[in-house]
Design an enzyme around this catalytic site. Structure first.
Site, short mmCIF file in Angstrom:
data_model
loop_
_atom_site.label_atom_id
_atom_site.label_comp_id
_atom_site.label_asym_id
_atom_site.label_seq_id
_atom_site.Cartn_x
_atom_site.Cartn_y
_atom_site.Cartn_z
N SER A 126 0.85 -1.19 0.00
CA SER A 126 0.00 0.00 0.00
C SER A 126 0.88 1.24 0.00
CB SER A 126 -0.91 0.03 1.24
OG SER A 126 -1.59 1.27 1.33
N TYR A 139 -1.50 -0.25 10.57
CA TYR A 139 -1.67 -0.61 9.17
C TYR A 139 -0.48 -0.12 8.34
CZ TYR A 139 -3.60 -0.82 4.46
OH TYR A 139 -3.79 -1.07 3.12
#
Length: 270
Positions: A126, A139
């Site tokens: 990501s 995250y």
């Protein structure tokens, strides 16, 4: 017929990838955790497998059924949202188990099949691993770890003819924001020191769906890269996937932090 295995195919990116690769002529092994999702994948014509990516025994059974594997896509993951200190070590452990440890566990289990095919490992990272934001620390850290692991695996698997590609999506239309919001709401409460700025936490949980690229467009872009004779080491796809890393590299750290504080309600005293 080339064979591809994709983890986390219940919806979003995983399901779109399964559909696009199947239409491109791949035999697709599509995995999901929930029984009803596996049934839906089976009905759609995939080789559907119920799999918890952290279950070593299930991974051994899966590997036993695969002689060769041309493409492995480590897609399964989720986003733990909320203040790092509210979630604590336990929340980070859950995040890393799925987003990081499973990448190694799945790849290790399927390495013999990948080696026989001289296959390709695709790790879904990501841009959050590059541009770190508040209320998504666990995250962001997990995706930064995926980046490091991908670089290490690329070097270590090279002698066996197995290639590794990391993908850093930007905003992709999926259930990510819904699931992230649910995760955040489990932490948001009056007991939290961040309760007065809870809307900033909610805003971060929903940020991935700001003008998102469709999952199908993302899947077609990834398929194109997979089918290259020399797949790229790093692929960025989706809205913001190039701009956000560029911001992280070019903007002075203080200016970037000031912008993030303002965006997520952290420019106030509590």
């Amino acid at each position: 017929m080339p064979t591809a295995l994709i983890t986390g195919c219940s919806s979003g990116i995983g399901r779109a990838l399964a559909d696009v690769l199947k239409n491109a002529g791949y035999q697709v092994w599509a995995t999901a955790r929930k029984t009803e999702d596996v049934a839906a994948l089976n009905a759609a014509g995939f080789k559907a497998v119920q799999l918890d990516v952290n279950d070593s025994a299930a991974l051994e059974r899966l590997a036993a059924g695969l002689e060769e594997l041309d493409v492995l896509i480590n897609n399964a993951g989720y986003g733990a949202m909320g203040p790092l200190l509210d979630g604590g070590v336990e929340a980070m452990q859950r995040q890393f188990e799925t987003n990081v440890f499973a990448v190694v566990g799945v790849t290790r289990a399927l390495f013999p099949a990948l080696r026989r095919s001289k296959g390709l490992v695709v790790n879904i990272g990501s841009v959050s691993g590059v541009l770190v934001t508040p209320f998504a620390g666990a995250y962001c850290a997990s995706k930064a770890a995926v980046h490091a692991l991908s670089d290490a695996l690329r070097l270590e698997l090279a002698p066996f003819g197995v290639q590794v590609m990391e993908v850093q999506p930007g905003a992709i239309a999926s259930s990510f924001a819904k699931n992230a919001t649910h995760e955040a709401e489990q932490l948001i409460g009056e007991h939290s020191p961040w309760w007065p700025i809870r809307e900033g936490i909610r805003a971060r949980a929903k940020a991935s769906q700001d003008n998102p690229t469709s999952a199908t467009d993302f899947a077609h872009g990834l398929l194109k890269a997979i089918q290259q004779s020399k797949p790229p080491r790093l692929l960025r796809l989706g809205n913001g996937s190039r701009v956000l890393p560029l911001m992280s590299w070019l903007l002075p750290k203080g200016l970037l932090e000031s912008g993030l504080k303002k965006r997520f309600g952290l420019d106030t005293k509590l």
